[in-house]
Design a protein around this motif. Sequence first.
Motif, PDB file in Angstrom:
ATOM      1  N   SER A 275     -18.560 -14.570   6.463  1.00 34.94           N
ATOM      2  CA  SER A 275     -19.818 -14.035   5.922  1.00 34.94           C
ATOM      3  C   SER A 275     -20.247 -14.801   4.663  1.00 34.94           C
ATOM      4  O   SER A 275     -21.437 -14.965   4.409  1.00 34.94           O
ATOM      5  N   MET A 276     -19.265 -15.321   3.914  1.00 34.17           N
ATOM      6  CA  MET A 276     -19.624 -16.164   2.765  1.00 34.17           C
ATOM      7  C   MET A 276     -20.290 -17.459   3.251  1.00 34.17           C
ATOM      8  O   MET A 276     -21.306 -17.891   2.720  1.00 34.17           O
ATOM      9  N   TYR A 277     -19.723 -18.076   4.301  1.00 29.53           N
ATOM     10  CA  TYR A 277     -20.297 -19.334   4.821  1.00 29.53           C
ATOM     11  C   TYR A 277     -21.720 -19.091   5.343  1.00 29.53           C
ATOM     12  O   TYR A 277     -22.615 -19.899   5.122  1.00 29.53           O
ATOM     13  N   ASP A 278     -21.899 -17.976   6.061  1.00 28.37           N
ATOM     14  CA  ASP A 278     -23.238 -17.672   6.606  1.00 28.37           C
ATOM     15  C   ASP A 278     -24.253 -17.576   5.482  1.00 28.37           C
ATOM     16  O   ASP A 278     -25.384 -18.054   5.595  1.00 28.37           O
ATOM     17  N   TYR A 279     -23.827 -16.921   4.401  1.00 26.30           N
ATOM     18  CA  TYR A 279     -24.741 -16.727   3.266  1.00 26.30           C
ATOM     19  C   TYR A 279     -25.137 -18.089   2.665  1.00 26.30           C
ATOM     20  O   TYR A 279     -26.313 -18.369   2.452  1.00 26.30           O
ATOM     21  N   ILE A 280     -24.142 -18.928   2.429  1.00 33.40           N
ATOM     22  CA  ILE A 280     -24.403 -20.242   1.810  1.00 33.40           C
ATOM     23  C   ILE A 280     -25.286 -21.081   2.731  1.00 33.40           C
ATOM     24  O   ILE A 280     -26.285 -21.679   2.312  1.00 33.40           O
ATOM     25  N   GLU A 281     -24.933 -21.079   4.019  1.00 37.02           N
ATOM     26  CA  GLU A 281     -25.646 -21.907   4.987  1.00 37.02           C
ATOM     27  C   GLU A 281     -27.100 -21.478   5.107  1.00 37.02           C
ATOM     28  O   GLU A 281     -28.007 -22.313   5.124  1.00 37.02           O
ATOM     29  N   SER A 282     -27.343 -20.169   5.170  1.00 32.13           N
ATOM     30  CA  SER A 282     -28.729 -19.741   5.378  1.00 32.13           C
ATOM     31  C   SER A 282     -29.546 -19.998   4.112  1.00 32.13           C
ATOM     32  O   SER A 282     -30.693 -20.421   4.181  1.00 32.13           O
ATOM     33  N   HIS A 283     -28.921 -19.832   2.956  1.00 37.25           N
ATOM     34  CA  HIS A 283     -29.674 -20.099   1.731  1.00 37.25           C
ATOM     35  C   HIS A 283     -30.015 -21.582   1.614  1.00 37.25           C
ATOM     36  O   HIS A 283     -31.158 -21.951   1.322  1.00 37.25           O
ATOM     37  N   LEU A 284     -29.030 -22.460   1.852  1.00 34.13           N
ATOM     38  CA  LEU A 284     -29.300 -23.900   1.722  1.00 34.13           C
ATOM     39  C   LEU A 284     -30.211 -24.390   2.837  1.00 34.13           C
ATOM     40  O   LEU A 284     -31.021 -25.297   2.638  1.00 34.13           O
ATOM     41  N   GLY A 285     -30.093 -23.778   3.998  1.00 41.90           N
ATOM     42  CA  GLY A 285     -30.976 -24.132   5.120  1.00 41.90           C
ATOM     43  C   GLY A 285     -32.437 -23.841   4.788  1.00 41.90           C
ATOM     44  O   GLY A 285     -33.333 -24.604   5.162  1.00 41.90           O
ATOM     45  N   GLU A 286     -32.691 -22.758   4.058  1.00 43.82           N
ATOM     46  CA  GLU A 286     -34.066 -22.455   3.639  1.00 43.82           C
ATOM     47  C   GLU A 286     -34.541 -23.452   2.588  1.00 43.82           C
ATOM     48  O   GLU A 286     -35.686 -23.871   2.578  1.00 43.82           O
ATOM     49  N   ALA A 287     -33.604 -23.824   1.673  1.00 40.07           N
ATOM     50  CA  ALA A 287     -33.968 -24.731   0.583  1.00 40.07           C
ATOM     51  C   ALA A 287     -34.223 -26.143   1.100  1.00 40.07           C
ATOM     52  O   ALA A 287     -35.125 -26.828   0.633  1.00 40.07           O
ATOM     53  N   ARG A 288     -33.406 -26.583   2.059  1.00 39.34           N
ATOM     54  CA  ARG A 288     -33.563 -27.943   2.609  1.00 39.34           C
ATOM     55  C   ARG A 288     -33.416 -27.878   4.117  1.00 39.34           C
ATOM     56  O   ARG A 288     -32.329 -28.086   4.667  1.00 39.34           O
ATOM     57  N   PRO A 289     -34.525 -27.603   4.822  1.00 42.03           N
ATOM     58  CA  PRO A 289     -34.447 -27.459   6.281  1.00 42.03           C
ATOM     59  C   PRO A 289     -33.796 -28.683   6.926  1.00 42.03           C
ATOM     60  O   PRO A 289     -34.035 -29.812   6.497  1.00 42.03           O
ATOM     61  N   GLY A 290     -32.966 -28.457   7.919  1.00 39.87           N
ATOM     62  CA  GLY A 290     -32.321 -29.574   8.624  1.00 39.87           C
ATOM     63  C   GLY A 290     -30.987 -29.964   8.019  1.00 39.87           C
ATOM     64  O   GLY A 290     -30.257 -30.761   8.592  1.00 39.87           O
ATOM     65  N   ILE A 291     -30.653 -29.417   6.854  1.00 39.24           N
ATOM     66  CA  ILE A 291     -29.378 -29.777   6.227  1.00 39.24           C
ATOM     67  C   ILE A 291     -28.226 -29.259   7.091  1.00 39.24           C
ATOM     68  O   ILE A 291     -28.322 -28.193   7.705  1.00 39.24           O
ATOM     69  N   ASN A 292     -27.176 -30.063   7.133  1.00 40.22           N
ATOM     70  CA  ASN A 292     -26.028 -29.734   7.947  1.00 40.22           C
ATOM     71  C   ASN A 292     -24.872 -29.401   6.998  1.00 40.22           C
ATOM     72  O   ASN A 292     -24.473 -30.250   6.214  1.00 40.22           O
ATOM     73  N   VAL A 293     -24.366 -28.164   7.024  1.00 37.33           N
ATOM     74  CA  VAL A 293     -23.301 -27.784   6.093  1.00 37.33           C
ATOM     75  C   VAL A 293     -21.974 -27.650   6.841  1.00 37.33           C
ATOM     76  O   VAL A 293     -21.882 -26.922   7.821  1.00 37.33           O
ATOM     77  N   LEU A 294     -20.956 -28.390   6.379  1.00 37.26           N
ATOM     78  CA  LEU A 294     -19.626 -28.306   6.983  1.00 37.26           C
ATOM     79  C   LEU A 294     -18.672 -27.654   5.984  1.00 37.26           C
ATOM     80  O   LEU A 294     -18.716 -27.974   4.796  1.00 37.26           O
ATOM     81  N   PHE A 295     -17.816 -26.774   6.456  1.00 42.94           N
ATOM     82  CA  PHE A 295     -16.821 -26.138   5.585  1.00 42.94           C
ATOM     83  C   PHE A 295     -15.466 -26.722   5.947  1.00 42.94           C
ATOM     84  O   PHE A 295     -15.094 -26.752   7.115  1.00 42.94           O
TER      85      PHE A 295
END
Length: 334
Positions: free
Chosen positions: A307-327
């Motif tokens: 749930s922490m990853y989902d939160y980070i990913e959705s926030h950064l995805g809104e800030a920079r559409p298309g960004i790919n986040v790997l954990f």
Amino acid sequence: MLADVIVDLQYGDCGKGKIANYLCSQNDYTHVIRYNGGCNAGHTIYHNGKKLITHHIPCGVLHGIKSVIGPGCVLNLNQFFDEIEMLEEAGVKTEGLIKIASNVHIITDFHMAEDKKDTEIGTTKRGNGPAYRDKYARKGMIALEIPDLEEYIIDMYDEIHNNKEFDDVQILFEGAQGFGLDIDWGDYPFVTSSHCTVGGAILNGVPPQAIRDVWGVAKIYETYVGAKDFEGIDPEFDLIRDIGEEYGATTGRPRQINWMDVDLLEKAAKINGVTKMVINKVDVLDQIETWKLFHGVDMLQFENAGSMYDYIESHLGEARPGINVLFSGNKEII
Ligand code: IMP
Ligand code: MG
């Protein structure tokens, strides 16, 4: 020409070296170029089971790729020659692979002595600030003036724009330090003296159109080494320091710890134009079974890693559409 750039989105020590090694193994780079900093940086690399710490020389040499200390860097001669010796002793072939841009500035003994007196910033005492100061005061000494460096010197323009050795120049830019330590974007005066953003890489002579990917590297929690008060109050931080082995690679100092600041990540991702993000050391929070971050003035706590990853990913995805986040865990390749 093509270039990928690695930038650190926090305060350094986020694992740029790991990403650099991974990218070298996946691409046909002709050059790996260090674009900022001096021997304040410490890169820990594992080679054939041996732990090697380099300060100046980029990791490309471990992959047989030409490794360049770019014009944005400053150089300590003793450290440079010691590193070549250390690499050779560890079985790494360096001959013909290590190059220095002719206009790299030299860190002198005087710069080192001056930096040793610092008590305000908490520098690494490697002479960086004084060397860059003299560069900008136009009274520094450059690599071209040093006879011992002759065999390593290149002209940066010829090397990347007129190179007959390769059909197509493909560069990996390996930065040092991080966004929060950048001279323009960091928390001044608690910063280093060089440009740690993608802008710093471009300053080394590559046109912006050549950039393919900007790899932003962060950690799932934050660390900082230096004189300002940074560590928050949480009993978990001592555990994180121990489990995450958060002690400086250059000075051995304990790193101050805090929870991730999502706003800082967003800002660093936007300013650097990050296309791929890696968030490292996620296994450290798994081991203490605590998942927290700061967003604005709020501290958020999550039930589990997902749930922490989902939160980070959705926030950064809104800030920079298309960004790919790997954990990524500490020992994972990526
Ligand atoms: P300087 O770069 O040695 O002048 O130090 C300025 C600030 O940057 C200090 O807070 C250092 O601890 C920090 N710093 C410099 N290089 C690194 C690094 O490679 N990793 C983490 N912090 C660094
Ligand atoms: Mg480091």
